[in-house]
Design a protein around this motif. Structure first.
Motif, PDB file in Angstrom:
ATOM      1  N   ASN A  67       0.825  -1.200   0.000  1.00  0.00           N
ATOM      2  CA  ASN A  67       0.000   0.000   0.000  1.00  0.00           C
ATOM      3  C   ASN A  67       0.861   1.253   0.000  1.00  0.00           C
ATOM      4  N   ALA A  68       0.250   2.366  -0.371  1.00  0.00           N
ATOM      5  CA  ALA A  68       0.981   3.607  -0.631  1.00  0.00           C
ATOM      6  C   ALA A  68       1.877   4.066   0.517  1.00  0.00           C
ATOM      7  N   PRO A  69       1.450   4.012   1.788  1.00  0.00           N
ATOM      8  CA  PRO A  69       2.345   4.459   2.869  1.00  0.00           C
ATOM      9  C   PRO A  69       3.627   3.636   2.951  1.00  0.00           C
ATOM     10  N   PHE A  70       3.527   2.327   2.715  1.00  0.00           N
ATOM     11  CA  PHE A  70       4.709   1.470   2.728  1.00  0.00           C
ATOM     12  C   PHE A  70       5.638   1.838   1.575  1.00  0.00           C
ATOM     13  N   VAL A  71       5.061   2.032   0.400  1.00  0.00           N
ATOM     14  CA  VAL A  71       5.868   2.430  -0.756  1.00  0.00           C
ATOM     15  C   VAL A  71       6.561   3.754  -0.493  1.00  0.00           C
ATOM     16  N   ARG A  72       5.848   4.687   0.117  1.00  0.00           N
ATOM     17  CA  ARG A  72       6.418   5.998   0.433  1.00  0.00           C
ATOM     18  C   ARG A  72       7.629   5.863   1.364  1.00  0.00           C
ATOM     19  N   GLU A  73       7.522   4.967   2.329  1.00  0.00           N
ATOM     20  CA  GLU A  73       8.632   4.702   3.240  1.00  0.00           C
ATOM     21  C   GLU A  73       9.836   4.160   2.479  1.00  0.00           C
ATOM     22  N   ILE A  74       9.577   3.255   1.550  1.00  0.00           N
ATOM     23  CA  ILE A  74      10.662   2.658   0.768  1.00  0.00           C
ATOM     24  C   ILE A  74      11.337   3.700  -0.119  1.00  0.00           C
ATOM     25  N   LEU A  75      10.551   4.481  -0.823  1.00  0.00           N
ATOM     26  CA  LEU A  75      11.103   5.438  -1.788  1.00  0.00           C
ATOM     27  C   LEU A  75      11.874   6.559  -1.112  1.00  0.00           C
ATOM     28  N   GLN A  76      11.313   7.119  -0.053  1.00  0.00           N
ATOM     29  CA  GLN A  76      11.882   8.325   0.541  1.00  0.00           C
ATOM     30  C   GLN A  76      12.869   8.027   1.652  1.00  0.00           C
ATOM     31  N   VAL A  77      12.505   7.142   2.567  1.00  0.00           N
ATOM     32  CA  VAL A  77      13.348   6.907   3.743  1.00  0.00           C
ATOM     33  C   VAL A  77      14.485   5.948   3.423  1.00  0.00           C
ATOM     34  N   HIS A  78      14.159   4.792   2.876  1.00  0.00           N
ATOM     35  CA  HIS A  78      15.194   3.789   2.613  1.00  0.00           C
ATOM     36  C   HIS A  78      15.924   4.053   1.300  1.00  0.00           C
ATOM     37  N   GLY A  79      15.176   4.353   0.256  1.00  0.00           N
ATOM     38  CA  GLY A  79      15.799   4.559  -1.049  1.00  0.00           C
ATOM     39  C   GLY A  79      16.472   5.900  -1.197  1.00  0.00           C
TER      40      GLY A  79
END
Length: 491
Positions: free
Chosen positions: A314-326
Protein backbone atom coordinates in the motif's frame (compact mmCIF):
# COMPACT_ATOMS: atom_id res chain seq x y z
CA UNK A 1 47.22 -14.22 48.32
CA UNK A 2 48.55 -12.45 45.18
CA UNK A 3 47.57 -15.45 43.08
CA UNK A 4 44.08 -15.42 44.54
CA UNK A 5 43.77 -11.72 43.82
CA UNK A 6 44.86 -12.22 40.23
CA UNK A 7 42.27 -14.97 39.71
CA UNK A 8 39.48 -12.88 41.21
CA UNK A 9 40.41 -9.96 38.95
CA UNK A 10 40.23 -12.19 35.92
CA UNK A 11 36.80 -13.45 36.97
CA UNK A 12 35.51 -9.90 37.46
CA UNK A 13 36.47 -9.01 33.91
CA UNK A 14 34.47 -11.98 32.60
CA UNK A 15 31.51 -10.98 34.72
CA UNK A 16 31.57 -7.48 33.26
CA UNK A 17 31.42 -8.87 29.73
CA UNK A 18 28.37 -10.95 30.53
CA UNK A 19 26.64 -8.02 32.18
CA UNK A 20 27.20 -5.81 29.16
CA UNK A 21 25.56 -8.37 26.87
CA UNK A 22 22.57 -8.71 29.15
CA UNK A 23 22.17 -4.97 29.40
CA UNK A 24 21.95 -4.65 25.62
CA UNK A 25 19.26 -7.33 25.45
CA UNK A 26 17.22 -5.65 28.17
CA UNK A 27 17.20 -2.39 26.28
CA UNK A 28 16.22 -3.72 22.84
CA UNK A 29 14.28 -6.95 23.09
CA UNK A 30 11.17 -5.90 25.04
CA UNK A 31 10.68 -2.58 23.25
CA UNK A 32 7.37 -2.73 21.36
CA UNK A 33 7.86 0.72 19.83
CA UNK A 34 10.12 -0.66 17.12
CA UNK A 35 7.04 -1.89 15.30
CA UNK A 36 5.59 1.60 15.29
CA UNK A 37 8.52 3.26 13.55
CA UNK A 38 10.16 1.34 10.72
CA UNK A 39 13.04 3.75 10.36
CA UNK A 40 16.76 4.06 10.68
CA UNK A 41 16.68 5.02 14.34
CA UNK A 42 15.33 1.61 15.35
CA UNK A 43 17.04 -0.65 12.86
CA UNK A 44 19.53 -1.94 15.41
CA UNK A 45 16.66 -3.45 17.42
CA UNK A 46 16.10 -6.30 14.99
CA UNK A 47 15.08 -8.67 17.78
CA UNK A 48 12.38 -6.28 18.88
CA UNK A 49 11.29 -5.72 15.32
CA UNK A 50 10.86 -9.39 14.62
CA UNK A 51 8.80 -9.93 17.73
CA UNK A 52 6.73 -6.79 17.58
CA UNK A 53 4.04 -8.11 15.22
CA UNK A 54 3.12 -10.73 17.81
CA UNK A 55 3.01 -8.10 20.53
CA UNK A 56 0.85 -5.72 18.55
CA UNK A 57 -1.45 -8.06 16.65
CA UNK A 58 -1.96 -11.42 18.36
CA UNK A 59 -5.03 -12.04 16.18
CA UNK A 60 -3.47 -11.07 12.87
CA UNK A 61 -5.24 -12.43 9.81
CA UNK A 62 -5.47 -11.64 6.11
CA UNK A 63 -8.43 -9.55 4.98
CA UNK A 64 -9.88 -9.99 1.51
CA UNK A 65 -9.85 -6.93 -0.70
CA UNK A 66 -13.16 -5.56 -1.89
CA UNK A 67 -13.91 -5.27 -5.59
CA UNK A 68 -13.31 -1.53 -5.73
CA UNK A 69 -10.42 -1.50 -3.28
CA UNK A 70 -7.45 0.74 -3.96
CA UNK A 71 -3.93 0.47 -2.49
CA UNK A 72 -4.00 4.21 -1.91
CA UNK A 73 -5.56 5.83 1.18
CA UNK A 74 -9.10 7.13 0.77
CA UNK A 75 -9.86 10.77 1.40
CA UNK A 76 -11.43 9.88 4.72
CA UNK A 77 -8.07 8.49 5.90
CA UNK A 78 -6.00 11.50 4.86
CA UNK A 79 -6.82 13.88 7.71
CA UNK A 80 -6.47 11.22 10.42
CA UNK A 81 -3.08 10.00 9.19
CA UNK A 82 -1.49 13.25 7.98
CA UNK A 83 -0.27 14.58 11.34
CA UNK A 84 1.20 11.20 12.32
CA UNK A 85 2.95 10.84 8.97
CA UNK A 86 4.45 14.33 9.05
CA UNK A 87 5.74 13.78 12.58
CA UNK A 88 7.43 10.54 11.52
CA UNK A 89 8.99 12.24 8.50
CA UNK A 90 10.59 14.91 10.71
CA UNK A 91 12.09 12.20 12.91
CA UNK A 92 13.04 9.59 10.34
CA UNK A 93 13.80 11.05 6.92
CA UNK A 94 17.46 11.51 5.92
CA UNK A 95 18.42 15.07 5.08
CA UNK A 96 19.11 14.24 1.44
CA UNK A 97 15.76 12.54 0.94
CA UNK A 98 12.61 14.22 -0.45
CA UNK A 99 9.78 14.59 2.04
CA UNK A 100 6.87 16.78 2.95
CA UNK A 101 7.48 17.49 6.64
CA UNK A 102 7.11 21.14 7.69
CA UNK A 103 10.14 22.83 9.19
CA UNK A 104 8.31 24.06 12.24
CA UNK A 105 5.51 22.71 14.40
CA UNK A 106 2.17 21.92 12.76
CA UNK A 107 0.29 21.70 16.04
CA UNK A 108 -1.15 25.21 15.97
CA UNK A 109 -4.88 24.56 15.80
CA UNK A 110 -5.62 28.22 15.11
CA UNK A 111 -3.57 28.28 11.92
CA UNK A 112 -5.45 28.15 8.64
CA UNK A 113 -5.28 24.63 7.16
CA UNK A 114 -4.59 26.02 3.70
CA UNK A 115 -1.54 27.87 5.02
CA UNK A 116 -0.27 24.59 6.47
CA UNK A 117 -0.56 22.95 3.09
CA UNK A 118 1.47 25.69 1.46
CA UNK A 119 4.19 25.28 4.12
CA UNK A 120 4.29 21.53 3.52
CA UNK A 121 4.81 21.99 -0.22
CA UNK A 122 7.58 24.53 0.27
CA UNK A 123 9.85 22.09 2.16
CA UNK A 124 10.18 19.43 -0.55
CA UNK A 125 13.85 18.64 -0.73
CA UNK A 126 14.45 18.02 -4.40
CA UNK A 127 15.21 21.37 -6.03
CA UNK A 128 15.96 19.66 -9.35
CA UNK A 129 12.41 18.31 -9.75
CA UNK A 130 10.41 20.08 -12.46
CA UNK A 131 6.68 19.60 -12.04
CA UNK A 132 5.02 21.33 -14.98
CA UNK A 133 4.02 19.01 -17.81
CA UNK A 134 5.56 20.26 -21.05
CA UNK A 135 2.39 19.62 -23.08
CA UNK A 136 -0.29 20.68 -20.60
CA UNK A 137 -0.10 24.46 -21.04
CA UNK A 138 0.47 24.96 -24.75
CA UNK A 139 -1.57 27.08 -27.14
CA UNK A 140 -3.89 24.25 -28.17
CA UNK A 141 -6.57 22.78 -25.94
CA UNK A 142 -5.84 19.07 -25.59
CA UNK A 143 -8.22 16.15 -25.29
CA UNK A 144 -6.47 13.61 -23.04
CA UNK A 145 -7.43 10.02 -23.70
CA UNK A 146 -8.79 9.38 -20.20
CA UNK A 147 -11.48 7.04 -18.92
CA UNK A 148 -14.11 9.57 -17.85
CA UNK A 149 -16.01 9.12 -14.61
CA UNK A 150 -19.21 8.95 -16.65
CA UNK A 151 -17.84 6.00 -18.64
CA UNK A 152 -18.02 3.82 -15.51
CA UNK A 153 -20.71 5.44 -13.37
CA UNK A 154 -23.74 6.72 -15.26
CA UNK A 155 -27.45 6.20 -15.72
CA UNK A 156 -26.68 3.94 -18.69
CA UNK A 157 -24.45 1.71 -16.53
CA UNK A 158 -27.26 1.22 -14.03
CA UNK A 159 -26.42 3.89 -11.45
CA UNK A 160 -29.36 5.85 -10.01
CA UNK A 161 -29.12 9.66 -9.98
CA UNK A 162 -27.77 11.28 -6.83
CA UNK A 163 -30.01 13.73 -4.94
CA UNK A 164 -33.01 12.18 -6.70
CA UNK A 165 -32.23 14.34 -9.73
CA UNK A 166 -33.94 13.80 -13.08
CA UNK A 167 -31.90 11.55 -15.37
CA UNK A 168 -31.53 14.27 -18.01
CA UNK A 169 -29.92 16.68 -15.52
CA UNK A 170 -27.10 14.56 -14.07
CA UNK A 171 -24.43 15.28 -16.71
CA UNK A 172 -21.66 17.67 -15.58
CA UNK A 173 -18.08 18.53 -16.52
CA UNK A 174 -15.07 19.05 -14.25
CA UNK A 175 -12.13 21.24 -15.22
CA UNK A 176 -8.56 20.32 -14.18
CA UNK A 177 -5.54 22.66 -13.77
CA UNK A 178 -4.31 22.46 -17.37
CA UNK A 179 -5.29 23.38 -20.94
CA UNK A 180 -7.10 20.07 -21.32
CA UNK A 181 -10.76 19.46 -21.90
CA UNK A 182 -12.89 18.78 -18.82
CA UNK A 183 -13.71 15.32 -17.51
CA UNK A 184 -17.28 14.09 -17.93
CA UNK A 185 -19.16 12.95 -14.84
CA UNK A 186 -22.75 12.12 -14.05
CA UNK A 187 -24.23 12.91 -10.64
CA UNK A 188 -25.10 9.30 -9.83
CA UNK A 189 -24.28 6.96 -6.99
CA UNK A 190 -23.95 3.20 -6.67
CA UNK A 191 -21.83 1.10 -4.33
CA UNK A 192 -18.44 0.06 -5.74
CA UNK A 193 -18.69 2.64 -8.51
CA UNK A 194 -17.01 6.03 -8.90
CA UNK A 195 -18.63 8.54 -6.54
CA UNK A 196 -18.98 11.63 -8.75
CA UNK A 197 -19.91 14.09 -5.99
CA UNK A 198 -17.02 12.97 -3.78
CA UNK A 199 -14.56 13.01 -6.69
CA UNK A 200 -15.57 16.51 -7.77
CA UNK A 201 -15.23 17.99 -4.29
CA UNK A 202 -11.83 16.38 -3.83
CA UNK A 203 -10.54 17.72 -7.14
CA UNK A 204 -11.65 21.25 -6.21
CA UNK A 205 -9.90 20.94 -2.86
CA UNK A 206 -6.65 19.57 -4.28
CA UNK A 207 -6.53 22.26 -6.97
CA UNK A 208 -6.93 25.04 -4.40
CA UNK A 209 -4.47 23.59 -1.90
CA UNK A 210 -1.72 22.65 -4.33
CA UNK A 211 -1.91 24.74 -7.50
CA UNK A 212 -2.94 28.18 -6.25
CA UNK A 213 -1.51 30.85 -4.00
CA UNK A 214 -3.41 31.66 -0.83
CA UNK A 215 -4.97 34.72 -2.43
CA UNK A 216 -5.98 32.83 -5.57
CA UNK A 217 -7.41 29.97 -3.51
CA UNK A 218 -9.79 32.06 -1.40
CA UNK A 219 -12.82 31.84 -3.73
CA UNK A 220 -12.15 28.11 -4.17
CA UNK A 221 -11.81 26.87 -0.60
CA UNK A 222 -12.62 29.61 1.89
CA UNK A 223 -14.51 28.13 4.85
CA UNK A 224 -17.26 30.76 4.81
CA UNK A 225 -17.85 31.45 1.13
CA UNK A 226 -16.26 29.46 -1.71
CA UNK A 227 -16.99 27.04 -4.54
CA UNK A 228 -16.09 24.12 -2.28
CA UNK A 229 -18.40 25.36 0.45
CA UNK A 230 -21.24 25.82 -2.03
CA UNK A 231 -20.72 22.29 -3.34
CA UNK A 232 -20.89 20.93 0.21
CA UNK A 233 -24.08 22.83 0.98
CA UNK A 234 -25.75 21.70 -2.23
CA UNK A 235 -24.77 18.06 -1.62
CA UNK A 236 -26.03 18.02 1.96
CA UNK A 237 -28.31 15.05 2.66
CA UNK A 238 -31.01 17.29 4.07
CA UNK A 239 -30.86 19.69 1.13
CA UNK A 240 -30.17 18.00 -2.18
CA UNK A 241 -30.00 20.96 -4.54
CA UNK A 242 -28.89 19.83 -7.99
CA UNK A 243 -29.11 23.28 -9.66
CA UNK A 244 -27.03 24.81 -6.86
CA UNK A 245 -24.40 22.06 -7.14
CA UNK A 246 -24.13 22.51 -10.89
CA UNK A 247 -23.97 26.31 -10.55
CA UNK A 248 -21.11 26.08 -8.02
CA UNK A 249 -19.27 23.61 -10.26
CA UNK A 250 -19.66 25.87 -13.31
CA UNK A 251 -18.32 28.83 -11.33
CA UNK A 252 -15.31 26.75 -10.28
CA UNK A 253 -14.67 25.65 -13.88
CA UNK A 254 -14.80 29.22 -15.18
CA UNK A 255 -12.51 30.62 -12.47
CA UNK A 256 -9.93 27.86 -12.83
CA UNK A 257 -9.87 28.20 -16.62
CA UNK A 258 -9.21 31.90 -16.20
CA UNK A 259 -6.18 31.18 -13.99
CA UNK A 260 -4.94 28.61 -16.49
CA UNK A 261 -5.36 30.99 -19.43
CA UNK A 262 -3.51 33.88 -17.79
CA UNK A 263 -0.54 31.63 -16.92
CA UNK A 264 -1.00 31.68 -13.14
CA UNK A 265 -1.26 27.90 -12.72
CA UNK A 266 1.79 27.19 -14.89
CA UNK A 267 3.80 29.83 -13.02
CA UNK A 268 2.85 28.33 -9.67
CA UNK A 269 3.88 24.87 -10.81
CA UNK A 270 7.25 26.22 -11.94
CA UNK A 271 7.86 27.40 -8.38
CA UNK A 272 7.12 23.97 -6.89
CA UNK A 273 9.42 20.97 -6.60
CA UNK A 274 7.15 18.31 -5.15
CA UNK A 275 3.61 17.01 -4.84
CA UNK A 276 1.75 16.49 -1.53
CA UNK A 277 1.28 12.79 -0.75
CA UNK A 278 -2.49 13.30 -0.54
CA UNK A 279 -2.60 14.45 -4.16
CA UNK A 280 -0.31 11.62 -5.27
CA UNK A 281 -2.65 9.11 -3.66
CA UNK A 282 -5.73 10.75 -5.14
CA UNK A 283 -4.40 10.75 -8.72
CA UNK A 284 -3.26 7.15 -8.45
CA UNK A 285 -6.62 6.17 -6.96
CA UNK A 286 -8.34 7.77 -9.95
CA UNK A 287 -6.15 5.67 -12.24
CA UNK A 288 -6.69 2.45 -10.27
CA UNK A 289 -10.46 2.88 -9.98
CA UNK A 290 -10.82 3.32 -13.73
CA UNK A 291 -8.60 0.42 -14.81
CA UNK A 292 -8.08 -2.23 -12.12
CA UNK A 293 -11.01 -1.96 -9.70
CA UNK A 294 -13.75 -3.00 -12.14
CA UNK A 295 -12.06 -6.41 -12.53
CA UNK A 296 -9.86 -6.66 -9.43
CA UNK A 297 -11.19 -10.13 -8.52
CA UNK A 298 -9.35 -11.64 -11.47
CA UNK A 299 -6.03 -10.81 -9.79
CA UNK A 300 -6.70 -13.51 -7.19
CA UNK A 301 -6.72 -16.27 -9.82
CA UNK A 302 -3.21 -17.68 -9.53
CA UNK A 303 -1.55 -21.05 -9.11
CA UNK A 304 -0.89 -21.73 -5.38
CA UNK A 305 2.65 -22.61 -4.40
CA UNK A 306 4.38 -20.77 -7.23
CA UNK A 307 6.30 -17.51 -7.59
CA UNK A 308 3.36 -15.59 -9.06
CA UNK A 309 1.13 -15.02 -6.03
CA UNK A 310 -0.25 -11.48 -6.24
CA UNK A 311 -0.13 -8.96 -3.40
CA UNK A 312 0.13 -5.18 -3.19
CA UNK A 313 2.22 -2.90 -1.03
CA UNK A 314 0.00 0.00 0.00
CA UNK A 315 0.98 3.61 -0.63
CA UNK A 316 2.34 4.46 2.87
CA UNK A 317 4.71 1.47 2.73
CA UNK A 318 5.87 2.43 -0.76
CA UNK A 319 6.42 6.00 0.43
CA UNK A 320 8.63 4.70 3.24
CA UNK A 321 10.66 2.66 0.77
CA UNK A 322 11.10 5.44 -1.79
CA UNK A 323 11.88 8.32 0.54
CA UNK A 324 13.35 6.91 3.74
CA UNK A 325 15.19 3.79 2.61
CA UNK A 326 15.80 4.56 -1.05
CA UNK A 327 16.55 8.26 -0.58
CA UNK A 328 15.32 8.73 -4.14
CA UNK A 329 15.23 11.99 -6.07
CA UNK A 330 14.12 12.87 -9.57
CA UNK A 331 17.63 12.15 -10.90
CA UNK A 332 17.76 8.54 -9.67
CA UNK A 333 16.52 5.15 -10.88
CA UNK A 334 13.95 2.84 -9.27
CA UNK A 335 13.10 -0.75 -10.26
CA UNK A 336 10.29 -3.03 -9.11
CA UNK A 337 11.05 -6.69 -9.84
CA UNK A 338 7.71 -8.46 -10.03
CA UNK A 339 5.77 -5.23 -10.48
CA UNK A 340 2.26 -6.71 -10.69
CA UNK A 341 -0.24 -4.15 -12.01
CA UNK A 342 2.38 -1.38 -11.80
CA UNK A 343 1.18 0.50 -8.70
CA UNK A 344 4.63 1.03 -7.17
CA UNK A 345 6.26 1.96 -10.48
CA UNK A 346 3.65 4.65 -11.10
CA UNK A 347 3.85 6.00 -7.55
CA UNK A 348 7.64 6.39 -7.83
CA UNK A 349 7.33 8.20 -11.16
CA UNK A 350 4.66 10.59 -9.87
CA UNK A 351 5.77 11.21 -6.31
CA UNK A 352 9.54 11.27 -6.85
CA UNK A 353 9.77 12.07 -10.56
CA UNK A 354 12.53 9.47 -11.03
CA UNK A 355 13.01 7.00 -13.85
CA UNK A 356 10.84 4.08 -12.82
CA UNK A 357 10.98 0.55 -14.20
CA UNK A 358 8.97 -2.58 -13.56
CA UNK A 359 8.91 -6.14 -14.84
CA UNK A 360 6.09 -8.69 -14.55
CA UNK A 361 5.54 -12.07 -16.18
CA UNK A 362 1.88 -12.84 -15.32
CA UNK A 363 -0.17 -11.94 -18.38
CA UNK A 364 -3.28 -10.74 -16.51
CA UNK A 365 -1.23 -8.43 -14.28
CA UNK A 366 0.68 -7.13 -17.30
CA UNK A 367 -2.58 -6.25 -19.03
CA UNK A 368 -3.72 -4.28 -16.00
CA UNK A 369 -0.33 -2.59 -15.80
CA UNK A 370 -0.54 -1.44 -19.43
CA UNK A 371 -4.04 -0.07 -18.84
CA UNK A 372 -2.85 1.77 -15.74
CA UNK A 373 0.18 3.22 -17.52
CA UNK A 374 -2.02 4.56 -20.33
CA UNK A 375 -4.51 6.14 -17.92
CA UNK A 376 -1.66 7.40 -15.72
CA UNK A 377 0.01 9.27 -18.57
CA UNK A 378 -3.31 10.79 -19.65
CA UNK A 379 -4.20 11.89 -16.12
CA UNK A 380 -0.78 13.41 -15.48
CA UNK A 381 -1.36 15.54 -18.58
CA UNK A 382 -4.85 16.40 -17.28
CA UNK A 383 -3.40 17.48 -13.92
CA UNK A 384 -0.54 19.38 -15.61
CA UNK A 385 2.13 17.31 -13.85
CA UNK A 386 5.14 15.80 -15.58
CA UNK A 387 6.02 12.40 -14.03
CA UNK A 388 9.30 10.55 -14.26
CA UNK A 389 9.79 8.20 -17.19
CA UNK A 390 7.89 4.92 -16.78
CA UNK A 391 8.78 1.64 -18.44
CA UNK A 392 6.85 -1.55 -17.69
CA UNK A 393 8.37 -4.73 -19.12
CA UNK A 394 6.68 -8.08 -19.76
CA UNK A 395 8.47 -11.33 -19.07
CA UNK A 396 10.93 -12.93 -16.67
CA UNK A 397 13.14 -10.32 -15.02
CA UNK A 398 15.96 -12.88 -14.89
CA UNK A 399 16.24 -12.79 -18.68
CA UNK A 400 14.70 -9.45 -19.69
CA UNK A 401 17.46 -7.52 -21.49
CA UNK A 402 16.23 -4.06 -20.53
CA UNK A 403 15.93 -4.93 -16.86
CA UNK A 404 19.36 -6.56 -16.75
CA UNK A 405 20.80 -3.47 -18.40
CA UNK A 406 19.16 -0.92 -16.10
CA UNK A 407 20.01 -2.91 -12.95
CA UNK A 408 23.52 -1.51 -13.22
CA UNK A 409 22.12 2.03 -12.89
CA UNK A 410 19.58 1.33 -10.15
CA UNK A 411 19.61 3.31 -6.91
CA UNK A 412 16.71 1.46 -5.26
CA UNK A 413 15.14 -1.92 -6.08
CA UNK A 414 11.96 -3.39 -4.64
CA UNK A 415 11.39 -7.14 -4.59
CA UNK A 416 8.13 -8.32 -3.07
CA UNK A 417 9.50 -11.85 -2.68
CA UNK A 418 7.12 -12.90 0.08
CA UNK A 419 5.98 -15.91 -1.96
CA UNK A 420 9.09 -16.48 -4.09
CA UNK A 421 10.65 -19.94 -4.10
CA UNK A 422 14.20 -20.37 -2.69
CA UNK A 423 15.46 -20.99 -6.22
CA UNK A 424 14.12 -17.67 -7.48
CA UNK A 425 15.55 -15.77 -4.51
CA UNK A 426 18.94 -17.40 -5.16
CA UNK A 427 18.74 -16.36 -8.82
CA UNK A 428 18.06 -12.78 -7.73
CA UNK A 429 21.21 -12.76 -5.62
CA UNK A 430 23.25 -13.69 -8.69
CA UNK A 431 21.63 -10.81 -10.59
CA UNK A 432 22.57 -8.39 -7.80
CA UNK A 433 26.29 -8.96 -8.34
CA UNK A 434 26.15 -6.20 -10.97
CA UNK A 435 24.56 -3.58 -8.69
CA UNK A 436 26.53 -0.43 -8.05
CA UNK A 437 27.80 0.19 -4.49
CA UNK A 438 25.20 1.85 -2.28
CA UNK A 439 22.19 0.52 -4.20
CA UNK A 440 19.33 -0.39 -1.83
CA UNK A 441 17.33 -3.59 -2.27
CA UNK A 442 14.12 -3.72 -0.25
CA UNK A 443 12.60 -7.18 0.11
CA UNK A 444 9.98 -8.98 2.19
CA UNK A 445 12.30 -11.98 2.69
CA UNK A 446 16.00 -11.78 3.54
CA UNK A 447 18.43 -12.79 0.82
CA UNK A 448 21.16 -13.69 3.31
CA UNK A 449 19.09 -16.19 5.26
CA UNK A 450 17.47 -18.66 2.87
CA UNK A 451 14.04 -20.20 3.19
CA UNK A 452 15.37 -23.68 3.94
CA UNK A 453 16.53 -24.19 7.53
CA UNK A 454 17.84 -20.61 7.67
CA UNK A 455 20.85 -21.55 5.55
CA UNK A 456 23.14 -18.60 4.88
CA UNK A 457 23.56 -17.52 1.27
CA UNK A 458 27.30 -16.88 1.08
CA UNK A 459 27.10 -14.66 -2.00
CA UNK A 460 24.45 -12.42 -0.46
CA UNK A 461 26.38 -12.32 2.78
CA UNK A 462 29.46 -11.09 0.93
CA UNK A 463 27.82 -8.38 -1.19
CA UNK A 464 25.13 -7.01 1.16
CA UNK A 465 24.80 -5.28 4.47
CA UNK A 466 21.29 -6.10 5.66
CA UNK A 467 19.02 -4.29 8.12
CA UNK A 468 15.72 -5.74 9.29
CA UNK A 469 12.75 -3.43 9.77
CA UNK A 470 9.00 -3.63 10.47
CA UNK A 471 6.15 -2.48 8.29
CA UNK A 472 3.01 -1.23 10.00
CA UNK A 473 -0.56 -2.43 10.16
CA UNK A 474 -2.51 -2.15 6.89
CA UNK A 475 0.63 -1.53 4.86
CA UNK A 476 0.16 -4.65 2.68
CA UNK A 477 -2.91 -6.01 0.91
CA UNK A 478 -2.70 -9.60 2.18
CA UNK A 479 -2.77 -8.87 5.92
CA UNK A 480 -3.75 -6.16 8.37
CA UNK A 481 -0.94 -7.15 10.74
CA UNK A 482 2.54 -5.62 10.79
CA UNK A 483 5.46 -7.68 9.54
CA UNK A 484 9.14 -7.80 8.71
CA UNK A 485 11.03 -6.53 5.70
CA UNK A 486 14.71 -6.14 4.86
CA UNK A 487 16.88 -3.38 3.41
CA UNK A 488 20.03 -4.74 1.76
CA UNK A 489 22.76 -2.25 0.80
CA UNK A 490 25.26 -3.28 -1.86
CA UNK A 491 28.73 -3.11 -0.37
Amino acid sequence: MPLLKAKSATQSVRVEKVVVKKAVKKVTAPTPRSSLAPNGSLRATSDASSSSPRLLSPNSRAVARTKSASPYPSSSDERAGRKRTLTQRRQNTPRDSPHFGPDDSDDDDDEDPFAKKRKVISTWRDPHRRLRHKKAFGDDIRSPNIIHGADLASVKTGCPPAFGAPEDEVAVQLQYPSRCRAERYELVFKKDRIDAVKDIKQVVKHVAETYLTEEQAQPFIDHNSSFYRDLEKAANEKRCDVPAFKAALNSYNTSLLSLVEDGSVAKNLDNMHGIPPSLVDFILTQVYERTVSPNVDSLNKYQPGGDNVYGELNAPFVREILQVHGGLTSEKVFIDLGSGVGNVVLQAALEIGCRSYGCEMVENSCNFAEAQEKEFNARCLLWGIGPGRVRLERGDFRTNKKILEVLKEADCILVNNKAFTPALNAALVSMFLDLKPGCKVVSLVSFILGNEKNAINDIANNIFEVVEDTYKEDWVSWSRAPGRYFVSTRK
